[in-house]
Design a protein around this motif. Structure first.
Motif, PDB file in Angstrom:
ATOM      1  N   SER A  71      35.962  59.050  56.961  1.00  0.00           N
ATOM      2  CA  SER A  71      34.916  59.985  56.554  1.00  0.00           C
ATOM      3  C   SER A  71      34.020  60.409  57.720  1.00  0.00           C
ATOM      4  O   SER A  71      33.617  61.573  57.790  1.00  0.00           O
ATOM      5  N   GLY A  72      33.729  59.524  58.655  1.00  0.00           N
ATOM      6  CA  GLY A  72      32.905  59.896  59.809  1.00  0.00           C
ATOM      7  C   GLY A  72      33.573  60.955  60.665  1.00  0.00           C
ATOM      8  O   GLY A  72      32.946  61.938  61.077  1.00  0.00           O
ATOM      9  N   HIS A  73      34.852  60.768  60.931  1.00  0.00           N
ATOM     10  CA  HIS A  73      35.588  61.742  61.735  1.00  0.00           C
ATOM     11  C   HIS A  73      35.710  63.077  60.991  1.00  0.00           C
ATOM     12  O   HIS A  73      35.542  64.144  61.581  1.00  0.00           O
ATOM     13  N   LEU A  74      35.999  63.011  59.700  1.00  0.00           N
ATOM     14  CA  LEU A  74      36.080  64.232  58.895  1.00  0.00           C
ATOM     15  C   LEU A  74      34.743  64.972  58.911  1.00  0.00           C
ATOM     16  O   LEU A  74      34.703  66.197  59.030  1.00  0.00           O
ATOM     17  N   TYR A  75      33.656  64.214  58.812  1.00  0.00           N
ATOM     18  CA  TYR A  75      32.330  64.825  58.802  1.00  0.00           C
ATOM     19  C   TYR A  75      32.027  65.528  60.128  1.00  0.00           C
ATOM     20  O   TYR A  75      31.505  66.642  60.144  1.00  0.00           O
ATOM     21  N   ARG A  76      32.366  64.884  61.242  1.00  0.00           N
ATOM     22  CA  ARG A  76      32.120  65.518  62.548  1.00  0.00           C
ATOM     23  C   ARG A  76      32.928  66.815  62.682  1.00  0.00           C
ATOM     24  O   ARG A  76      32.419  67.826  63.159  1.00  0.00           O
ATOM     25  N   SER A  77      34.174  66.784  62.260  1.00  0.00           N
ATOM     26  CA  SER A  77      34.997  67.994  62.311  1.00  0.00           C
ATOM     27  C   SER A  77      34.427  69.076  61.392  1.00  0.00           C
ATOM     28  O   SER A  77      34.380  70.251  61.751  1.00  0.00           O
ATOM     29  N   ALA A  78      34.000  68.662  60.205  1.00  0.00           N
ATOM     30  CA  ALA A  78      33.437  69.620  59.254  1.00  0.00           C
ATOM     31  C   ALA A  78      32.154  70.245  59.797  1.00  0.00           C
ATOM     32  O   ALA A  78      31.914  71.442  59.600  1.00  0.00           O
ATOM     33  N   CYS A  79      31.330  69.461  60.494  1.00  0.00           N
ATOM     34  CA  CYS A  79      30.112  70.009  61.096  1.00  0.00           C
ATOM     35  C   CYS A  79      30.441  71.084  62.115  1.00  0.00           C
ATOM     36  O   CYS A  79      29.766  72.111  62.187  1.00  0.00           O
ATOM     37  N   LEU A  80      31.474  70.860  62.905  1.00  0.00           N
ATOM     38  CA  LEU A  80      31.881  71.881  63.874  1.00  0.00           C
ATOM     39  C   LEU A  80      32.400  73.122  63.156  1.00  0.00           C
ATOM     40  O   LEU A  80      32.063  74.248  63.527  1.00  0.00           O
ATOM     41  N   LEU A  81      33.226  72.927  62.150  1.00  0.00           N
ATOM     42  CA  LEU A  81      33.743  74.069  61.399  1.00  0.00           C
ATOM     43  C   LEU A  81      32.613  74.849  60.739  1.00  0.00           C
ATOM     44  O   LEU A  81      32.634  76.081  60.697  1.00  0.00           O
ATOM     45  N   ALA A  82      31.614  74.144  60.229  1.00  0.00           N
ATOM     46  CA  ALA A  82      30.506  74.762  59.511  1.00  0.00           C
ATOM     47  C   ALA A  82      29.371  75.174  60.449  1.00  0.00           C
ATOM     48  O   ALA A  82      28.291  75.539  59.982  1.00  0.00           O
ATOM     49  N   SER A  83      29.587  75.110  61.730  1.00  0.00           N
ATOM     50  CA  SER A  83      28.599  75.510  62.743  1.00  0.00           C
ATOM     51  C   SER A  83      27.272  74.776  62.582  1.00  0.00           C
ATOM     52  O   SER A  83      26.207  75.360  62.669  1.00  0.00           O
ATOM     53  N   GLY A  84      27.359  73.494  62.317  1.00  0.00           N
ATOM     54  CA  GLY A  84      26.154  72.690  62.230  1.00  0.00           C
ATOM     55  C   GLY A  84      25.516  72.638  60.852  1.00  0.00           C
ATOM     56  O   GLY A  84      24.515  71.957  60.671  1.00  0.00           O
ATOM     57  N   ARG A  86      51.116  60.006  46.669  1.00  0.00           N
ATOM     58  CA  ARG A  86      52.098  60.679  47.533  1.00  0.00           C
ATOM     59  C   ARG A  86      51.658  60.691  48.986  1.00  0.00           C
ATOM     60  O   ARG A  86      52.462  60.541  49.881  1.00  0.00           O
ATOM     61  N   VAL A  87      50.362  60.886  49.231  1.00  0.00           N
ATOM     62  CA  VAL A  87      49.839  61.007  50.595  1.00  0.00           C
ATOM     63  C   VAL A  87      49.984  59.698  51.361  1.00  0.00           C
ATOM     64  O   VAL A  87      50.285  59.695  52.551  1.00  0.00           O
ATOM     65  N   SER A  88      49.772  58.575  50.688  1.00  0.00           N
ATOM     66  CA  SER A  88      49.827  57.297  51.398  1.00  0.00           C
ATOM     67  C   SER A  88      51.222  57.004  51.933  1.00  0.00           C
ATOM     68  O   SER A  88      51.385  56.161  52.796  1.00  0.00           O
ATOM     69  N   ARG A  89      52.218  57.713  51.449  1.00  0.00           N
ATOM     70  CA  ARG A  89      53.582  57.541  51.970  1.00  0.00           C
ATOM     71  C   ARG A  89      53.861  58.475  53.146  1.00  0.00           C
ATOM     72  O   ARG A  89      54.900  58.383  53.776  1.00  0.00           O
ATOM     73  N   ILE A  90      52.939  59.366  53.439  1.00  0.00           N
ATOM     74  CA  ILE A  90      53.081  60.278  54.568  1.00  0.00           C
ATOM     75  C   ILE A  90      52.868  59.481  55.850  1.00  0.00           C
ATOM     76  O   ILE A  90      52.070  58.538  55.880  1.00  0.00           O
ATOM     77  N   ASP A  91      53.551  59.871  56.914  1.00  0.00           N
ATOM     78  CA  ASP A  91      53.452  59.151  58.179  1.00  0.00           C
ATOM     79  C   ASP A  91      52.024  59.080  58.719  1.00  0.00           C
ATOM     80  O   ASP A  91      51.607  58.071  59.251  1.00  0.00           O
ATOM     81  N   ASN A  92      51.269  60.168  58.584  1.00  0.00           N
ATOM     82  CA  ASN A  92      49.930  60.213  59.158  1.00  0.00           C
ATOM     83  C   ASN A  92      48.945  60.808  58.143  1.00  0.00           C
ATOM     84  O   ASN A  92      48.643  61.996  58.190  1.00  0.00           O
ATOM     85  N   PRO A  93      48.410  59.999  57.226  1.00  0.00           N
ATOM     86  CA  PRO A  93      47.472  60.520  56.230  1.00  0.00           C
ATOM     87  C   PRO A  93      46.201  61.098  56.859  1.00  0.00           C
ATOM     88  O   PRO A  93      45.597  62.003  56.302  1.00  0.00           O
ATOM     89  N   ALA A  94      45.798  60.591  58.016  1.00  0.00           N
ATOM     90  CA  ALA A  94      44.594  61.101  58.680  1.00  0.00           C
ATOM     91  C   ALA A  94      44.789  62.558  59.098  1.00  0.00           C
ATOM     92  O   ALA A  94      43.898  63.391  58.914  1.00  0.00           O
ATOM     93  N   ALA A  95      45.937  62.872  59.645  1.00  0.00           N
ATOM     94  CA  ALA A  95      46.229  64.250  60.034  1.00  0.00           C
ATOM     95  C   ALA A  95      46.317  65.145  58.805  1.00  0.00           C
ATOM     96  O   ALA A  95      45.862  66.293  58.823  1.00  0.00           O
ATOM     97  N   TYR A  96      46.881  64.612  57.736  1.00  0.00           N
ATOM     98  CA  TYR A  96      46.966  65.376  56.493  1.00  0.00           C
ATOM     99  C   TYR A  96      45.553  65.674  55.972  1.00  0.00           C
ATOM    100  O   TYR A  96      45.277  66.783  55.517  1.00  0.00           O
ATOM    101  N   ALA A  97      44.649  64.699  56.077  1.00  0.00           N
ATOM    102  CA  ALA A  97      43.269  64.905  55.632  1.00  0.00           C
ATOM    103  C   ALA A  97      42.586  65.991  56.466  1.00  0.00           C
ATOM    104  O   ALA A  97      41.839  66.815  55.928  1.00  0.00           O
ATOM    105  N   GLN A  98      42.853  66.016  57.773  1.00  0.00           N
ATOM    106  CA  GLN A  98      42.283  67.074  58.619  1.00  0.00           C
ATOM    107  C   GLN A  98      42.808  68.445  58.201  1.00  0.00           C
ATOM    108  O   GLN A  98      42.066  69.417  58.177  1.00  0.00           O
TER     109      GLN A  98
END
Length: 175
Positions: free
Chosen positions: A17-30, A52-64
């Motif tokens: 969630s922290g990484h997602l939040y930082r990326s979202a802040c950049l996308l949302a221009s602060g 289904r997602v937990s069987r994906i190789d990289n769920p973090a990338a899927y979340a991004q």
């Protein structure tokens, strides 16, 4: 079985969630409120598909990818381009000249302001390519477009960013 699934998702959400939040802040221009909404929507979608997602190789990338698509969907639905913001202590150009390095808050504000003036897809491509450090192909997949479109959009978005920042981006990055 259901409890184990929830525990696995909870662990994933707490870790990402922290990484997602930082990326979202950049996308949302602060815009932190929009960033929080985007993260919540992303995690909600991930929970619905977690089996289904937990069987994906990289769920973090899927979340991004889900985050970027949620942002682009939000931008398409948005009826007005206005959003409330607090006043910055200095203008972008003046703040950038007074900074001392990459941790400089004035530099961050200047870059967020410049990102905010870009079109949503331009902003998304720059965040994915340079913040997330994704390849052209991974960016194309996340944005549901072709590699050629990503190359073109990246080049044009960087050009627009250079115009807004007035010169060489490396001055602002301390390169």
């Amino acid at each position: 079985m259901r409890q184990g699934r929830g525990d696995g998702f909870r662990e994933f959400a707490e870790g990402r969630s922290g990484h997602l939040y930082r990326s979202a802040c950049l996308l949302a221009s602060g815009d932190t409120h929009l960033a929080e909404d985007l993260v919540q929507e992303t995690l909600g979608r991930m929970y619905l598909l977690w089996g289904r997602v937990s069987r994906i190789d990289n769920p973090a990338a899927y979340a991004q990818t889900v985050l970027v698509r949620a942002f682009l969907t939000h931008q398409r639905r948005r009826s007005a381009g206005e959003r409330p913001v607090g006043e910055f202590p200095e203008s972008g150009a003046a703040a950038a000249g007074s900074g001392s390095g990459p941790g400089d808050p004035a530099l961050r504000l200047t870059l967020l302001e410049a990102l905010g003036r870009l079109a949503p897809k331009d902003r998304a491509v720059l965040v994915l390519r340079y913040w997330e450090d994704r390849s052209i192909e991974a960016t194309a997949d996340a944005m549901n477009t072709s590699s050629a479109a990503v190359r073109t959009r990246t080049s044009r978005a960087l050009g627009r960013l250079r115009e807004q920042l007035g010169g060489n981006i490396s001055e602002f990055a301390g390169l």
